[in-house]
Design a protein around this motif. Structure first.
Motif, PDB file in Angstrom:
ATOM      1  N   ARG A   1      36.130  31.062  42.793  1.00  0.00           N
ATOM      2  CA  ARG A   1      35.625  30.729  44.126  1.00  0.00           C
ATOM      3  C   ARG A   1      36.157  31.647  45.210  1.00  0.00           C
ATOM      4  N   VAL A   2      37.432  32.052  45.117  1.00  0.00           N
ATOM      5  CA  VAL A   2      38.017  32.832  46.211  1.00  0.00           C
ATOM      6  C   VAL A   2      38.397  34.255  45.805  1.00  0.00           C
ATOM      7  N   GLY A   3      38.272  34.598  44.520  1.00  0.00           N
ATOM      8  CA  GLY A   3      38.350  35.996  44.134  1.00  0.00           C
ATOM      9  C   GLY A   3      39.716  36.585  43.915  1.00  0.00           C
ATOM     10  N   TYR A   4      40.577  35.904  43.155  1.00  0.00           N
ATOM     11  CA  TYR A   4      41.846  36.507  42.764  1.00  0.00           C
ATOM     12  C   TYR A   4      41.905  36.623  41.247  1.00  0.00           C
ATOM     13  N   ARG A   5      42.885  37.390  40.755  1.00  0.00           N
ATOM     14  CA  ARG A   5      43.170  37.468  39.328  1.00  0.00           C
ATOM     15  C   ARG A   5      44.436  36.663  39.041  1.00  0.00           C
ATOM     16  N   VAL A   6      44.535  36.095  37.870  1.00  0.00           N
ATOM     17  CA  VAL A   6      45.725  35.361  37.461  1.00  0.00           C
ATOM     18  C   VAL A   6      46.404  36.125  36.334  1.00  0.00           C
ATOM     19  N   ILE A   7      47.712  36.389  36.497  1.00  0.00           N
ATOM     20  CA  ILE A   7      48.466  37.059  35.441  1.00  0.00           C
ATOM     21  C   ILE A   7      49.771  36.299  35.204  1.00  0.00           C
ATOM     22  N   PRO A   8      50.354  36.422  34.013  1.00  0.00           N
ATOM     23  CA  PRO A   8      51.639  35.755  33.745  1.00  0.00           C
ATOM     24  C   PRO A   8      52.782  36.461  34.447  1.00  0.00           C
ATOM     25  N   GLY A   9      53.738  35.665  34.909  1.00  0.00           N
ATOM     26  CA  GLY A   9      54.905  36.228  35.584  1.00  0.00           C
ATOM     27  C   GLY A   9      56.155  36.070  34.753  1.00  0.00           C
ATOM     28  N   LEU A  10      57.244  35.665  35.394  1.00  0.00           N
ATOM     29  CA  LEU A  10      58.546  35.561  34.740  1.00  0.00           C
ATOM     30  C   LEU A  10      58.909  34.100  34.519  1.00  0.00           C
ATOM     31  N   GLY A  11      59.512  33.813  33.367  1.00  0.00           N
ATOM     32  CA  GLY A  11      59.908  32.457  33.034  1.00  0.00           C
ATOM     33  C   GLY A  11      61.189  32.050  33.741  1.00  0.00           C
TER      34      GLY A  11
ATOM     35  N   ASP B   1      43.147  43.950  45.871  1.00  0.00           N
ATOM     36  CA  ASP B   1      43.318  43.298  44.586  1.00  0.00           C
ATOM     37  C   ASP B   1      44.303  42.152  44.768  1.00  0.00           C
ATOM     38  N   TRP B   2      43.776  40.913  44.813  1.00  0.00           N
ATOM     39  CA  TRP B   2      44.626  39.747  45.005  1.00  0.00           C
ATOM     40  C   TRP B   2      45.016  39.201  43.637  1.00  0.00           C
ATOM     41  N   VAL B   3      46.326  39.123  43.395  1.00  0.00           N
ATOM     42  CA  VAL B   3      46.853  38.683  42.109  1.00  0.00           C
ATOM     43  C   VAL B   3      47.705  37.438  42.314  1.00  0.00           C
ATOM     44  N   VAL B   4      47.363  36.373  41.618  1.00  0.00           N
ATOM     45  CA  VAL B   4      48.207  35.180  41.595  1.00  0.00           C
ATOM     46  C   VAL B   4      49.089  35.268  40.361  1.00  0.00           C
ATOM     47  N   LEU B   5      50.379  35.249  40.596  1.00  0.00           N
ATOM     48  CA  LEU B   5      51.374  35.483  39.548  1.00  0.00           C
ATOM     49  C   LEU B   5      51.991  34.145  39.148  1.00  0.00           C
ATOM     50  N   ARG B   6      51.744  33.725  37.915  1.00  0.00           N
ATOM     51  CA  ARG B   6      52.251  32.423  37.451  1.00  0.00           C
ATOM     52  C   ARG B   6      53.671  32.583  36.921  1.00  0.00           C
TER      53      ARG B   6
ATOM     54  N   ARG C   1      57.301  43.277  31.004  1.00  0.00           N
ATOM     55  CA  ARG C   1      56.333  44.288  30.571  1.00  0.00           C
ATOM     56  C   ARG C   1      54.897  43.805  30.817  1.00  0.00           C
ATOM     57  N   GLU C   2      54.631  42.555  30.455  1.00  0.00           N
ATOM     58  CA  GLU C   2      53.288  42.011  30.629  1.00  0.00           C
ATOM     59  C   GLU C   2      52.949  41.851  32.105  1.00  0.00           C
ATOM     60  N   MET C   3      53.956  41.496  32.917  1.00  0.00           N
ATOM     61  CA  MET C   3      53.711  41.341  34.349  1.00  0.00           C
ATOM     62  C   MET C   3      53.341  42.675  34.996  1.00  0.00           C
ATOM     63  N   ILE C   4      54.119  43.717  34.693  1.00  0.00           N
ATOM     64  CA  ILE C   4      53.853  45.039  35.281  1.00  0.00           C
ATOM     65  C   ILE C   4      52.491  45.554  34.840  1.00  0.00           C
ATOM     66  N   ALA C   5      52.167  45.366  33.570  1.00  0.00           N
ATOM     67  CA  ALA C   5      50.854  45.800  33.078  1.00  0.00           C
ATOM     68  C   ALA C   5      49.747  45.034  33.784  1.00  0.00           C
TER      69      ALA C   5
ATOM     70  N   ALA D   1      43.638  25.362  34.528  1.00  0.00           N
ATOM     71  CA  ALA D   1      42.202  25.169  34.714  1.00  0.00           C
ATOM     72  C   ALA D   1      41.829  25.216  36.194  1.00  0.00           C
ATOM     73  N   ALA D   2      42.663  24.586  37.047  1.00  0.00           N
ATOM     74  CA  ALA D   2      42.399  24.602  38.484  1.00  0.00           C
ATOM     75  C   ALA D   2      42.521  26.010  39.052  1.00  0.00           C
ATOM     76  N   LEU D   3      43.523  26.758  38.578  1.00  0.00           N
ATOM     77  CA  LEU D   3      43.688  28.145  39.036  1.00  0.00           C
ATOM     78  C   LEU D   3      42.483  28.991  38.660  1.00  0.00           C
ATOM     79  N   ASP D   4      41.983  28.811  37.436  1.00  0.00           N
ATOM     80  CA  ASP D   4      40.824  29.585  36.992  1.00  0.00           C
ATOM     81  C   ASP D   4      39.587  29.237  37.814  1.00  0.00           C
ATOM     82  N   GLU D   5      39.419  27.948  38.114  1.00  0.00           N
ATOM     83  CA  GLU D   5      38.270  27.534  38.925  1.00  0.00           C
ATOM     84  C   GLU D   5      38.355  28.126  40.331  1.00  0.00           C
ATOM     85  N   LEU D   6      39.556  28.070  40.926  1.00  0.00           N
ATOM     86  CA  LEU D   6      39.749  28.651  42.253  1.00  0.00           C
ATOM     87  C   LEU D   6      39.536  30.160  42.249  1.00  0.00           C
ATOM     88  N   ALA D   7      39.968  30.810  41.162  1.00  0.00           N
ATOM     89  CA  ALA D   7      39.824  32.266  41.069  1.00  0.00           C
ATOM     90  C   ALA D   7      38.365  32.667  41.193  1.00  0.00           C
TER      91      ALA D   7
END
Length: 267
Positions: free
Chosen positions: A197-207, A168-173, A243-247, A189-195
Motif C-alpha cells: 500500500r505505501v511502497g517500502y521493502r522489508v528486509i531482515p535485520g539484526l537479532g 528506496d524505503w526499507v523497513v528493517l525487521r 551479511r544478509e542485512m547489508i545485501a 503479514a501486516a508488514l507485507d500488506e502495508l508494503a
C-alpha cells in the motif's frame, strides 16, 4: 567526487536498534573500501558518535588499524547546519550514513528529504508496527497507514518533484525471533500488506544478541572480531545476519558485506 549516496536511518520510536544498525552499516561499507561519512543528528544522546569515538579509542589502545569512517555530530540544529555538515562530509565521502533521533524532529525531516535509501528499523511487535500502520484488534488486518507512513510518503513525493529521483524505503525487521510464533507471522503479514500500500521493502535485520551490547564500549562491530581472534559460533550466526542485512540494503556499487565489486576496486 560526485554526489554521495545518502542512507538515512529514521524511526520516531526509540529502542529499535537504529544506531547499532547504522554503525554496522557504515563500518561494513568502509570495510569494503568505500569512503563513508557518518552524521549523528541526535546532539543530546549521541549514540552513533559515542560508538565511533569508542572505536577510535580502541584503535589507539590496541595500536591497531580498523575500518573507520569520518563522523561528526550535528551541533547546529537547523537546516542550514545540516546543509553545512553534509557539505563537509561530502568532500571525501561516497556514502553518508545519517542517524536521526528517536523523536519527531524538523532536522530529521529535512534529512529524510535527502535520503536515497531510507531505513526504518523496527522490532517484531504490533507496538512498533503501529508507527507505520494500524491493525484491527481482532483479525489483525491493516486498517490504515499511520502518520509516519504518511510523512514518509509526502517526503518521497516532495523529493521526486524537486530532484526527479526515487527513494528506496526499507523497513528493517530487527530482533527477529528464531522461533516462529503467531505474533511474528501476524506482524509479518501486516508488514507485507502495508508494503504493497505505501511502497517500502522489508528486509531482515539484526537479532537480539548480547554481543551487540558488549561491542559498544569498545566501538567494535561483528566485522572486527575475526581480526581480534574472538569469534564463537554465536558470532558467526550474527555475522550472517549482518551479511544478509547489508545485501538487503542494496547500496549501489556494493556487494554482500559491504564489499565493492572486484572489477571496480581493481580499476
Amino acid at each position: 567526487m560526485g554526489q554521495p549516496h545518502f542512507i538515512v536511518f529514521a524511526n520516531e520510536k526509540g529502542g529499535t536498534g537504529k544506531s547499532t544498525t547504522a554503525v554496522h552499516t557504515a563500518i561494513a561499507l568502509a570495510a569494503g573500501g568505500r569512503k563513508v561519512g557518518a552524521l549523528d543528528l541526535d546532539h543530546r544522546q549521541r549514540t552513533m558518535t559515542r560508538y565511533l569515538e569508542n572505536r577510535d579509542a580502541t584503535m589507539r589502545r590496541l595500536d591497531k588499524e580498523l575500518p573507520q569512517v569520518t563522523y561528526e555530530v550535528l551541533e547546529d540544529q537547523s537546516e542550514a547546519g545540516l546543509d553545512a555538515a553534509i557539505a563537509r562530509l561530502s568532500t571525501d565521502a561516497e556514502v553518508i550514513v545519517v542517524d536521526t533521533p528517536g523523536r519527531d524532529d524538523p532536522v530529521a525531516r529535512a534529512a529524510i528529504l535527502r535520503a536515497d535509501t531510507l531505513v526504518t528499523p523496527m522490532n517484531d511487535s504490533f507496538v512498533d508496527l503501529d508507527l507505520i500502520g494500524q491493525v484491527h484488534p481482532e483479525n489483525f488486518k491493516v486498517t490504515k497507514p499511520s502518520f509516519y507512513a504518511e510523512l514518509i510518503w509526502n517526503s518521497r513525493t516532495q523529493r521526486a518533484k524537486v530532484t526527479g529521483k526515487s527513494v528506496d524505503w526499507v523497513v528493517l525487521r530487527n530482533r527477529l525471533q528464531h522461533i516462529q510464533s503467531h505474533n511474528l507471522q501476524r506482524v509479518g503479514a501486516a508488514l507485507d500488506e502495508l508494503a504493497r500500500r505505501v511502497g517500502y521493502r522489508v528486509i531482515p535485520g539484526l537479532g537480539e544478541r548480547v554481543i551487540y551490547r558488549e561491542l559498544f564500549p569498545k566501538g567494535l562491530t561483528l566485522l572486527d572480531l575475526s581480526d581480534l581472534g574472538d569469534v564463537g559460533l554465536g558470532h558467526i550466526a550474527a555475522r550472517q545476519e549482518l551479511r544478509e542485512m547489508i545485501a538487503g540494503l542494496a547500496v549501489p556499487g556494493q556487494d554482500d558485506m559491504g564489499e565493492a565489486p572486484r572489477a571496480a576496486a581493481a580499476g
